[in-house]
Write an enzyme that holds these catalytic residues in place. Sequence first.
Site, PDB file in Angstrom:
ATOM      1  N   PHE A 135      39.116   4.500  -1.579  1.00  0.00           N
ATOM      2  CA  PHE A 135      38.229   3.465  -1.992  1.00  0.00           C
ATOM      3  C   PHE A 135      38.494   3.625  -3.473  1.00  0.00           C
ATOM      4  O   PHE A 135      38.582   2.431  -4.111  1.00  0.00           O
ATOM      5  CB  PHE A 135      36.895   3.790  -1.699  1.00  0.00           C
ATOM      6  N   GLN A 150      33.072  11.977   5.683  1.00  0.00           N
ATOM      7  CA  GLN A 150      32.765  10.664   5.287  1.00  0.00           C
ATOM      8  C   GLN A 150      33.633   9.602   6.042  1.00  0.00           C
ATOM      9  O   GLN A 150      33.422   8.462   5.626  1.00  0.00           O
ATOM     10  CB  GLN A 150      32.853  10.400   3.882  1.00  0.00           C
ATOM     11  N   HIS A 176      29.422   8.337   8.177  1.00  0.00           N
ATOM     12  CA  HIS A 176      29.489   7.097   8.154  1.00  0.00           C
ATOM     13  C   HIS A 176      29.922   6.211   9.451  1.00  0.00           C
ATOM     14  O   HIS A 176      30.414   5.257   9.315  1.00  0.00           O
ATOM     15  CB  HIS A 176      30.501   6.650   6.749  1.00  0.00           C
ATOM     16  N   CYS A 191      28.469 -10.271  21.577  1.00  0.00           N
ATOM     17  CA  CYS A 191      28.294  -9.209  22.764  1.00  0.00           C
ATOM     18  C   CYS A 191      28.935  -9.679  23.967  1.00  0.00           C
ATOM     19  O   CYS A 191      28.114 -10.504  24.434  1.00  0.00           O
ATOM     20  CB  CYS A 191      27.084  -8.560  22.471  1.00  0.00           C
ATOM     21  N   CYS A 198      25.554  -9.341  26.017  1.00  0.00           N
ATOM     22  CA  CYS A 198      24.129  -9.786  25.753  1.00  0.00           C
ATOM     23  C   CYS A 198      24.238 -11.119  24.783  1.00  0.00           C
ATOM     24  O   CYS A 198      23.253 -11.670  24.286  1.00  0.00           O
ATOM     25  CB  CYS A 198      22.847  -8.883  25.477  1.00  0.00           C
ATOM     26  N   SER A 235      37.339  14.206  -1.721  1.00  0.00           N
ATOM     27  CA  SER A 235      36.186  13.159  -1.993  1.00  0.00           C
ATOM     28  C   SER A 235      35.821  13.020  -3.385  1.00  0.00           C
ATOM     29  O   SER A 235      36.121  14.313  -4.198  1.00  0.00           O
ATOM     30  CB  SER A 235      35.076  13.888  -1.064  1.00  0.00           C
TER      31      SER A 235
HETATM   32  P1  NAD Z   1      37.013   8.123  -2.645  1.00  0.00           P
HETATM   33  O1  NAD Z   1      38.024   7.127  -2.476  1.00  0.00           O
HETATM   34  O2  NAD Z   1      35.765   8.130  -3.558  1.00  0.00           O
HETATM   35  O3  NAD Z   1      38.063   9.609  -3.469  1.00  0.00           O
HETATM   36  C1  NAD Z   1      38.882   9.982  -2.635  1.00  0.00           C
HETATM   37  C2  NAD Z   1      39.315  11.114  -3.509  1.00  0.00           C
HETATM   38  O4  NAD Z   1      40.684  11.548  -2.951  1.00  0.00           O
HETATM   39  C3  NAD Z   1      39.793  10.477  -5.032  1.00  0.00           C
HETATM   40  O5  NAD Z   1      39.111  11.285  -6.061  1.00  0.00           O
HETATM   41  C4  NAD Z   1      41.222  11.102  -4.968  1.00  0.00           C
HETATM   42  O6  NAD Z   1      41.564  11.762  -6.071  1.00  0.00           O
HETATM   43  C5  NAD Z   1      41.361  11.960  -3.864  1.00  0.00           C
HETATM   44  N1  NAD Z   1      42.809  11.951  -3.142  1.00  0.00           N
HETATM   45  C6  NAD Z   1      43.400  10.924  -2.679  1.00  0.00           C
HETATM   46  N2  NAD Z   1      44.622  11.169  -1.799  1.00  0.00           N
HETATM   47  C7  NAD Z   1      44.478  12.524  -2.183  1.00  0.00           C
HETATM   48  C8  NAD Z   1      45.840  13.234  -1.779  1.00  0.00           C
HETATM   49  N3  NAD Z   1      46.726  12.941  -1.027  1.00  0.00           N
HETATM   50  N4  NAD Z   1      45.658  14.697  -2.327  1.00  0.00           N
HETATM   51  C9  NAD Z   1      44.642  14.879  -3.128  1.00  0.00           C
HETATM   52  N5  NAD Z   1      43.616  14.292  -3.273  1.00  0.00           N
HETATM   53  C10 NAD Z   1      43.597  13.036  -2.763  1.00  0.00           C
HETATM   54  O7  NAD Z   1      36.461   8.664  -1.227  1.00  0.00           O
HETATM   55  P2  NAD Z   1      35.256   9.257  -0.686  1.00  0.00           P
HETATM   56  O8  NAD Z   1      34.587  10.359  -1.599  1.00  0.00           O
HETATM   57  O9  NAD Z   1      35.388   9.627   0.771  1.00  0.00           O
HETATM   58  O10 NAD Z   1      34.121   7.978  -0.559  1.00  0.00           O
HETATM   59  C11 NAD Z   1      34.575   6.734  -0.124  1.00  0.00           C
HETATM   60  C12 NAD Z   1      33.778   6.114   0.944  1.00  0.00           C
HETATM   61  O11 NAD Z   1      35.102   5.674   1.618  1.00  0.00           O
HETATM   62  C13 NAD Z   1      33.383   6.866   2.054  1.00  0.00           C
HETATM   63  O12 NAD Z   1      32.059   6.295   2.263  1.00  0.00           O
HETATM   64  C14 NAD Z   1      33.986   6.662   3.116  1.00  0.00           C
HETATM   65  O13 NAD Z   1      33.244   6.129   4.258  1.00  0.00           O
HETATM   66  C15 NAD Z   1      35.118   5.411   3.053  1.00  0.00           C
HETATM   67  N6  NAD Z   1      36.092   5.404   3.299  1.00  0.00           N
HETATM   68  C16 NAD Z   1      36.870   5.725   4.363  1.00  0.00           C
HETATM   69  C17 NAD Z   1      38.326   5.931   4.680  1.00  0.00           C
HETATM   70  C18 NAD Z   1      38.779   6.531   5.861  1.00  0.00           C
HETATM   71  O14 NAD Z   1      37.909   6.582   6.804  1.00  0.00           O
HETATM   72  N7  NAD Z   1      39.900   7.210   5.869  1.00  0.00           N
HETATM   73  C19 NAD Z   1      38.984   5.236   3.653  1.00  0.00           C
HETATM   74  C20 NAD Z   1      38.459   4.441   2.603  1.00  0.00           C
HETATM   75  C21 NAD Z   1      37.332   4.615   2.475  1.00  0.00           C
HETATM   76 ZN    ZN Z   2      24.755  -6.632  23.082  1.00  0.00          ZN
END
Ligand code: NAD
Ligand code: ZN
Length: 248
Positions: A34, A100, A118, A151, A154, A192
Amino acid sequence: MKQIQTVAEWLSGADTAVAFTGAGISTESGIPDFRSPGGIWSKVQPVLFQDFMRFPEARYEYWRQKSVAHADFADAGPNIGHTSLAEWERQGQLRAVITQNIDGLHQEAGSRRVLELHGTARSILCLDCGRTFPVDALVAQFLETDTVPDCPECGGRLKHATISFGQALPGDVVEEALELAQDADLFLAIGSSLVVEPAASLPLIAKQSRAKLVIINRDPTPLDGIAEIVIRAPIGKTLEAMSALIRH
Ligand code: NAD
Ligand code: ZN
């Protein structure tokens, strides 16, 4: 690297280690995160839950965005970061993964105890009757008809089974995550930015209870200062190196 060696030793001796993962563990599977440049929020405005509930246009925009993201998810498989965590659980070094992420890649890699803070983009939830449906057919239907599906049971409002902005996190999952954090002797925060709740608090709670805190993330986080070890390197090769040291 000395730090990788030390974490491998801690893992080998841990009783209640927990991994907490964010979008960063899935970027090496081709799913954008993100907050990095080029990440999802540099391209679109998220649809708020209140708007989704009230306005048909918001529901259309939501489904449009989710169908774009679906293409990333559908093509992606777990990487060595996900499979390493699954292996550590099997070997008894890791108790659970709190995530997350909504991509389902931990489960696909073989992790069994996965707490999804999430929700999951792998299924669709009817907000009116509570039934769930597999995601693929309904996204295909949206793309074919250019109309938000209702849906099939429903006629109610369908949404991905993920938590939107403005929507409460699942209480039972958060509670279990808090217990795991409080009980952890080792807490690994992986991929994260640790800025949104409860991501910002879980490592703190673990640390204040009794855990050693390890942060593995490319960019700095607000909690780096209280961690025993901070590793700013790519997640896949870092976890792979730890696995090799644990095995031998
Ligand atoms: P974020 O995007 O805020 O942070 C991701 C972190 O990962 C960054 O600080 C970055 O430096 C680091 N990063 C990225 N690739 C890397 C790698 N290969 N090696 C080392 N570090 C790496 O993500 P967050 O803290 O999870 O928060 C984002 C929100 O996004 C969450 O609520 C989540 O639900 C949602 N989200 C989920 C997905 C998924 O399911 N794959 C994808 C995008 C967003
Ligand atoms: Zn329904």
